[in-house]
Design a protein around this motif. Structure first.
Motif, mmCIF file in Angstrom:
data_model
loop_
_atom_site.group_PDB
_atom_site.id
_atom_site.type_symbol
_atom_site.label_atom_id
_atom_site.label_comp_id
_atom_site.label_asym_id
_atom_site.label_seq_id
_atom_site.Cartn_x
_atom_site.Cartn_y
_atom_site.Cartn_z
ATOM 1 N N GLN A 265 0.824 -1.199 0.000
ATOM 2 C CA GLN A 265 0.000 0.000 0.000
ATOM 3 C C GLN A 265 0.860 1.251 0.000
ATOM 4 O O GLN A 265 0.555 2.240 -0.676
ATOM 5 N N LEU A 266 1.961 1.219 0.761
ATOM 6 C CA LEU A 266 2.878 2.358 0.788
ATOM 7 C C LEU A 266 3.463 2.608 -0.601
ATOM 8 O O LEU A 266 3.535 3.754 -1.057
ATOM 9 N N ILE A 267 3.858 1.521 -1.284
ATOM 10 C CA ILE A 267 4.386 1.662 -2.645
ATOM 11 C C ILE A 267 3.328 2.245 -3.571
ATOM 12 O O ILE A 267 3.602 3.124 -4.408
ATOM 13 N N GLY A 268 2.085 1.758 -3.429
ATOM 14 C CA GLY A 268 1.000 2.251 -4.269
ATOM 15 C C GLY A 268 0.738 3.736 -4.064
ATOM 16 O O GLY A 268 0.574 4.492 -5.028
ATOM 17 N N PHE A 269 0.717 4.185 -2.816
ATOM 18 C CA PHE A 269 0.450 5.595 -2.548
ATOM 19 C C PHE A 269 1.623 6.475 -2.944
ATOM 20 O O PHE A 269 1.432 7.626 -3.362
ATOM 21 N N MET A 270 2.847 5.954 -2.831
ATOM 22 C CA MET A 270 3.993 6.712 -3.321
ATOM 23 C C MET A 270 3.908 6.878 -4.843
ATOM 24 O O MET A 270 4.202 7.949 -5.377
ATOM 25 N N THR A 271 3.485 5.818 -5.529
ATOM 26 C CA THR A 271 3.285 5.900 -6.977
ATOM 27 C C THR A 271 2.200 6.910 -7.313
ATOM 28 O O THR A 271 2.310 7.683 -8.275
ATOM 29 N N LEU A 272 1.137 6.934 -6.512
ATOM 30 C CA LEU A 272 0.044 7.887 -6.727
ATOM 31 C C LEU A 272 0.545 9.325 -6.600
ATOM 32 O O LEU A 272 0.215 10.188 -7.422
ATOM 33 N N VAL A 273 1.350 9.599 -5.572
ATOM 34 C CA VAL A 273 1.870 10.948 -5.365
ATOM 35 C C VAL A 273 2.801 11.348 -6.509
ATOM 36 O O VAL A 273 2.750 12.481 -7.014
ATOM 37 N N VAL A 274 3.652 10.408 -6.948
ATOM 38 C CA VAL A 274 4.546 10.691 -8.079
ATOM 39 C C VAL A 274 3.728 10.990 -9.332
ATOM 40 O O VAL A 274 4.049 11.914 -10.099
ATOM 41 N N GLY A 275 2.655 10.225 -9.548
ATOM 42 C CA GLY A 275 1.795 10.467 -10.700
ATOM 43 C C GLY A 275 1.179 11.853 -10.670
ATOM 44 O O GLY A 275 1.085 12.533 -11.704
ATOM 45 N N MET A 276 0.751 12.290 -9.492
ATOM 46 C CA MET A 276 0.180 13.639 -9.372
ATOM 47 C C MET A 276 1.237 14.703 -9.657
ATOM 48 O O MET A 276 0.946 15.726 -10.283
ATOM 49 N N CYS A 277 2.464 14.467 -9.196
ATOM 50 C CA CYS A 277 3.552 15.421 -9.465
ATOM 51 C C CYS A 277 3.853 15.489 -10.959
ATOM 52 O O CYS A 277 4.096 16.576 -11.507
ATOM 53 N N ILE A 278 3.813 14.331 -11.636
ATOM 54 C CA ILE A 278 4.042 14.320 -13.078
ATOM 55 C C ILE A 278 2.913 15.039 -13.796
ATOM 56 O O ILE A 278 3.136 15.819 -14.733
ATOM 57 N N TYR A 279 1.679 14.798 -13.350
ATOM 58 C CA TYR A 279 0.517 15.434 -13.996
ATOM 59 C C TYR A 279 0.599 16.948 -13.886
ATOM 60 O O TYR A 279 0.331 17.670 -14.852
#
Length: 328
Positions: A265-279
């Motif tokens: 879950q931690l990996i998933g949420f870190m990926t989510l935050v990175v995706g928002m930063c890229i967006y």
């Protein structure tokens, strides 16, 4: 839900009475029929109903993963019907956010309960959730088009949607009170919806009352913020930021001990935050800094070679452990 949205209309009318119109604002609301906001209210009601019916039939993990599809559907519909051009980094960010939500959902599959009692029900639930995402994507794209077109204040837009939804749902609750639902109806009378029993539960339980008031309040603020973002930015930005709710819920659940910690879950949420930063293109300055450092390093290397060999700088090549110096 619609009661919370309807409260925004009350707040808007109160603000109209208290606050004088600003003639120098430069932006005036175009006259429009409130029925323009009837379609998004219907979409909201249908999509929410389908989602929670699907959640009852399938896994919470499937619900979480499939909800991420709204980001892709909204992006496609924005391009098709609004003529919006999404840059490459926004598409990459959107797919990264969806990947993060999928990883979070997979953690429930891996570490959660894997008992499947009705495979047909699970498939039906997944399909209902997916259809709901398409309907919600239509809703937010429609809202962006007409809220921006008529320059409708967010409070007023949310309020009219709540008014229409509240009226329609109040009418539908009457036949639902008499329609038998068998085991699917989770109430004493086993009907499709028992509103009277719900009022009794609210009256007899302070916890349920507090939760209901909190839900109404949070929905009002959530939809007001959503329409504001949609009006000022875009529908895709709204649904991408909406995914942050999952992260907040996870952190609160961990803090109060309602959920166990899983590294996936931690990996998933870190990926989510990175995706928002890229967006939002927040990583562009870092990328430019890396490129600048690389160019500076190459420039320093060329400058050192020029100082050592002058204008006739040889070409230096490496092959295994051997060094070859050729004439430039």
């Amino acid at each position: 839900m619609f009661l919370g949205e309807l409260s925004c209309l009350v707040a808007f009318k109160i603000l109209q009475l208290v606050r004088k119109p600003d003639a120098n604002s430069g932006k005036e609301t175009v006259k429009f029929s409130p029925f323009v906001l009837l379609p998004p209210a219907c979409c909201d009601m249908i999509a929410t109903s389908l989602m929670y019916i699907g959640l009852r039939l399938t896994f919470a993990a499937s619900f979480q993963m499939l909800r991420g599809a709204i980001i892709i559907f909204t992006g496609l519909l924005s391009v098709a019907f609004l003529g919006r051009v999404l840059q490459c980094h926004r598409w990459v960010g959107m797919f990264t956010v969806v990947a993060g939500l999928i990883i979070v959902g997979l953690s429930d599959f891996i570490f959660g309960d894997k008992n499947i009692s009705d495979i047909n029900g699970v498939i039906a639930g997944d399909l209902l959730i997916l259809i709901a995402q398409v309907i919600q994507a239509v809703q937010v794209v429609y809202e962006e088009k007409y809220v921006s077109k008529y320059n409708i204040p967010p409070l007023q837009a949310v309020g009219w949607e709540g008014f229409f939804g509240f009226c329609i749902l109040s009418i539908l609750l009457v036949p639902m009170y008499y329609i038998p639902a068998g085991s699917f109806g989770d109430n004493p009378r086993h009907v499709l919806e028992d509103a009277i029993d719900g009022f009794h539960q609210i009256a007899n339980s302070p916890i349920v009352l507090i939760a209901t008031i909190g839900s109404i309040t949070s929905i009002a603020f959530f939809n007001f913020a959503g329409i504001s973002i949609l009006k000022e930015l875009s529908a895709t930005t709204r649904v991408v930021l909406d995914s942050v709710r999952t992260l907040v819920i996870w952190l609160v659940s961990l803090a109060v001990g309602w959920q166990s910690f899983f590294y996936l879950q931690l990996i998933g949420f870190m990926t989510l935050v990175v995706g928002m930063c890229i967006y939002e293109n927040l990583l562009a300055p870092l990328q430019r800094q890396v490129c600048t450092c690389t160019q500076d390093s190459q420039a320093e290397t060329e400058e050192s070679r020029a100082l050592l060999y002058g204008k006739d700088s040889p070409d230096i090549q490496y092959s295994g452990d051997d060094l070859y110096i050729g004439e430039g």
